[in-house]
Design a protein around this motif. Structure first.
Motif, PDB file in Angstrom:
ATOM      1  N   UNK A   2      25.376 118.939 -19.603  1.00  0.00           N
ATOM      2  CA  UNK A   2      25.304 118.206 -18.710  1.00  0.00           C
ATOM      3  C   UNK A   2      23.925 117.499 -17.945  1.00  0.00           C
TER       4      UNK A   2
ATOM      5  N   UNK B  29      34.073 115.765 -16.908  1.00  0.00           N
ATOM      6  CA  UNK B  29      33.589 115.406 -17.927  1.00  0.00           C
ATOM      7  C   UNK B  29      33.190 117.186 -18.330  1.00  0.00           C
ATOM      8  N   UNK B  30      32.116 117.137 -17.087  1.00  0.00           N
ATOM      9  CA  UNK B  30      31.510 119.299 -17.183  1.00  0.00           C
ATOM     10  C   UNK B  30      32.804 119.596 -18.252  1.00  0.00           C
TER      11      UNK B  30
ATOM     12  N   UNK C  16      24.176 106.908 -15.355  1.00  0.00           N
ATOM     13  CA  UNK C  16      24.797 106.363 -14.470  1.00  0.00           C
ATOM     14  C   UNK C  16      26.863 106.940 -14.617  1.00  0.00           C
ATOM     15  N   UNK C  17      27.026 106.055 -15.489  1.00  0.00           N
ATOM     16  CA  UNK C  17      28.171 106.435 -16.179  1.00  0.00           C
ATOM     17  C   UNK C  17      28.756 106.274 -17.218  1.00  0.00           C
ATOM     18  N   UNK C  18      30.252 106.391 -17.669  1.00  0.00           N
ATOM     19  CA  UNK C  18      30.301 106.379 -19.624  1.00  0.00           C
ATOM     20  C   UNK C  18      30.632 104.866 -19.890  1.00  0.00           C
ATOM     21  N   UNK C  19      30.223 104.684 -21.284  1.00  0.00           N
ATOM     22  CA  UNK C  19      30.268 103.241 -21.539  1.00  0.00           C
ATOM     23  C   UNK C  19      31.730 103.048 -21.348  1.00  0.00           C
ATOM     24  N   UNK C  20      31.570 101.542 -20.554  1.00  0.00           N
ATOM     25  CA  UNK C  20      33.013 101.066 -20.480  1.00  0.00           C
ATOM     26  C   UNK C  20      33.743 100.005 -22.116  1.00  0.00           C
TER      27      UNK C  20
ATOM     28  N   UNK D 214      24.173 114.353 -19.990  1.00  0.00           N
ATOM     29  CA  UNK D 214      24.313 113.207 -20.049  1.00  0.00           C
ATOM     30  C   UNK D 214      24.374 112.169 -17.949  1.00  0.00           C
ATOM     31  N   UNK D 215      23.636 113.258 -17.767  1.00  0.00           N
ATOM     32  CA  UNK D 215      23.191 112.655 -16.334  1.00  0.00           C
ATOM     33  C   UNK D 215      22.140 111.687 -16.729  1.00  0.00           C
TER      34      UNK D 215
ATOM     35  N   UNK E 177      37.047 111.066 -16.759  1.00  0.00           N
ATOM     36  CA  UNK E 177      35.528 110.973 -17.179  1.00  0.00           C
ATOM     37  C   UNK E 177      35.493 108.954 -17.571  1.00  0.00           C
ATOM     38  N   UNK E 178      36.236 108.625 -17.739  1.00  0.00           N
ATOM     39  CA  UNK E 178      36.295 106.729 -18.176  1.00  0.00           C
ATOM     40  C   UNK E 178      35.564 106.459 -16.928  1.00  0.00           C
ATOM     41  N   UNK E 179      35.957 106.846 -16.030  1.00  0.00           N
ATOM     42  CA  UNK E 179      35.887 106.582 -14.379  1.00  0.00           C
ATOM     43  C   UNK E 179      34.695 107.124 -13.351  1.00  0.00           C
ATOM     44  N   UNK E 180      33.867 107.886 -14.779  1.00  0.00           N
ATOM     45  CA  UNK E 180      32.859 108.289 -14.717  1.00  0.00           C
ATOM     46  C   UNK E 180      32.750 109.875 -13.241  1.00  0.00           C
TER      47      UNK E 180
ATOM     48  N   UNK F 135      32.414 113.220 -13.124  1.00  0.00           N
ATOM     49  CA  UNK F 135      31.569 113.972 -14.079  1.00  0.00           C
ATOM     50  C   UNK F 135      31.528 115.272 -14.074  1.00  0.00           C
TER      51      UNK F 135
ATOM     52  N   UNK G 200      26.212 124.678 -21.259  1.00  0.00           N
ATOM     53  CA  UNK G 200      27.171 123.982 -20.506  1.00  0.00           C
ATOM     54  C   UNK G 200      25.970 123.032 -19.204  1.00  0.00           C
TER      55      UNK G 200
END
Lengths: 200, 242
Positions: free
Chosen positions: B71, A27-28, B79-83, B74-75, A19-22, A24, B67
């Motif tokens: 989601x 993550x789901x 666009x992507x999780x924090x780095x 989240x979306x 998930x860290x790499x994006x 989804x 869910x």
């Protein structure tokens, strides 16, 4: 009874890494594997389905945006619990209320079964008792309430609770003592009141 | 064992909550003390009721829909999780965009701008920043509760919720300080972290520390106390405070 969904920590940690790499989808999968546990935990703090849903959504959003902060040396469940507990307490503070009567009517039961232990009557009795306990716990200071819920309703180990709440094991014990005394006294009172009403 | 002690231990009735030695002493006491024996019976009875309550596990009515609900958020969030170079936002690391108070932004901007010059006297820098907070709080007449909706970057606020006070610090506002912190030697870095009690620095960001530290903050009701705490902490660490 712990309502933790069945996903072991290794699997959860691997999903966090993806998930860290994006990813989804990863993550789901993480969400699906833990949302039941998170919902039950949030519900036990908030006492109603709508607030519990919102807290679970907020909590997973926090998980998503802070995946980098997850320490693989700890369990994902502990980390998630901490986020759900904090989000629940924040929500309660935001609402600026202390729960007086949990709205548990809409809470779907854990399971449907023909087992007499899980008959509808038995389930209803549990639900009422659950409502009583939540009502009493809802009047406790937030730390005592958190310790009580995590220990006596979520069945977490003492060390795990200390880790989730970032307090010492001694503080867990102390808060648990106070919380249990209050809950037990509350249950005793409600039992006496119930009997009195019944006699009337 | 006294009855007071016994009554406390009786509350810790589930396995693993007290040591075997405590359990043995408690049992011995209860055998001799009828009042505590009666109390134990009551506790066991209520334990059964609590265990029954535990059996009820609330579930979302529609797990799939939940869910999707999660989601969707989240979306919609990114666009992507924090780095690692972004601000930690989990638990109680409070770097999400927060409500702004122009006065804070102004005071802080000045503070951050002159920070490099102040780094020679790190402890003073810390107190200066806190003083800026205090000044801002004084303008507002005390702790300020700001709505999340009115979020703005570049803020440094005190937020009161449920009688507690806590710092909410935006990463952007501390950006320069962080840049500086990255360049510090490990020793200076550790010193800065020890002194700046409320804010924790990491190579990728800064965060207000979580629950246990919030307790300390809970004790800091008055802004003067905040300074006192910082001074005493610095003294403990043998740092001179100006």
């Amino acid at each position: 009874m712990i309502s933790m969904d069945h996903m072991d920590n290794d699997r959860a940690t691997a999903l966090v890494a993806r998930s860290r790499g994006g990813d989804e989808r990863a993550f789901e999968e993480l969400v699906v594997g833990h949302q039941g546990y998170s919902y039950a935990l949030a519900f036990r703090f908030l006492g109603n389905p709508e607030d519990a849903r919102e807290v679970v959504q907020d909590a997973f959003l926090k998980v998503w945006t802070s995946l980098h902060a997850f320490d693989p040396a700890r369990t994902f469940k502990t980390w998630l619990s901490r986020i759900v507990v904090n989000t629940s307490l924040d929500k309660i503070r935001r609402l600026k209320r202390r729960r007086t009567l949990p709205l548990i009517e809409n809470a779907a039961p854990d399971r449907a079964s023909t087992d007499p232990e899980n008959s509808p009557e038995r389930e209803q009795a549990r639900k009422e008792l659950f409502g009583q306990v939540l009502e009493i716990a809802g009047r406790l200071p937030s730390r005592q309430r958190s310790v009580f819920i995590l220990r006596d309703l979520e069945d977490l180990e003492m060390e795990e609770i200390a880790s989730v709440l970032s307090i010492s094991p001694a503080a867990v014990k102390s808060n648990l003592c106070h919380a249990r005394r209050a809950v037990r006294e509350g249950l005793l009172k409600s039992e006496i009141t119930g009997r009195f009403r019944h006699d009337l | 064992m006294t009855c007071k002690r016994a009554l406390r231990l009786l509350q810790l009735s589930r396995p693993g909550e007290i040591s075997p030695r405590e359990r043995r002493k408690l049992d011995e006491h209860v055998l001799r003390c009828s009042a505590c024996a009666t109390e134990r019976k009551k506790i066991l009875k209520s334990d059964i009721r609590i265990a029954e309550a535990r059996e009820f596990v609330p579930r979302p009515e529609d797990a799939r829909e939940l869910t999707a609900f999660i989601m969707e958020a989240v979306r919609g969030s990114a666009k992507e999780p924090a780095r690692r170079d972004r601000v930690p936002a989990g638990t109680r690391t409070l770097f999400s965009a927060r409500p702004g108070l122009p006065v804070f932004a102004g005071v802080l901007a000045v503070g951050v701008a002159i920070l490099p010059a102040l780094m020679a006297v790190q402890t003073w820098t810390v107190l200066k920043k806190v003083s800026a907070l205090e000044a801002a709080m004084a303008v507002r007449g005390g702790p300020v509760l700001v709505s999340r909706a009115a979020a703005a970057p570049m803020t440094l606020t005190i937020e009161a919720r449920g009688g507690r006070e806590r710092l909410v610090i935006d990463k952007a506002a501390l950006g320069n300080l962080l840049q500086l912190a990255r360049r510090l030697s490990a020793e200076d870095f550790a010193r800065l972290e020890r002194i700046l009690d409320l804010v924790s620095f990491t190579p990728w960001g800064a965060s207000v520390r979580s629950l246990s530290e919030e307790d300390r903050m809970f004790l800091i009701k008055k802004t003067n106390d905040l300074r006192t705490v910082l001074r005493s902490r610095a003294k403990e660490n043998n740092h001179a405070i100006q």
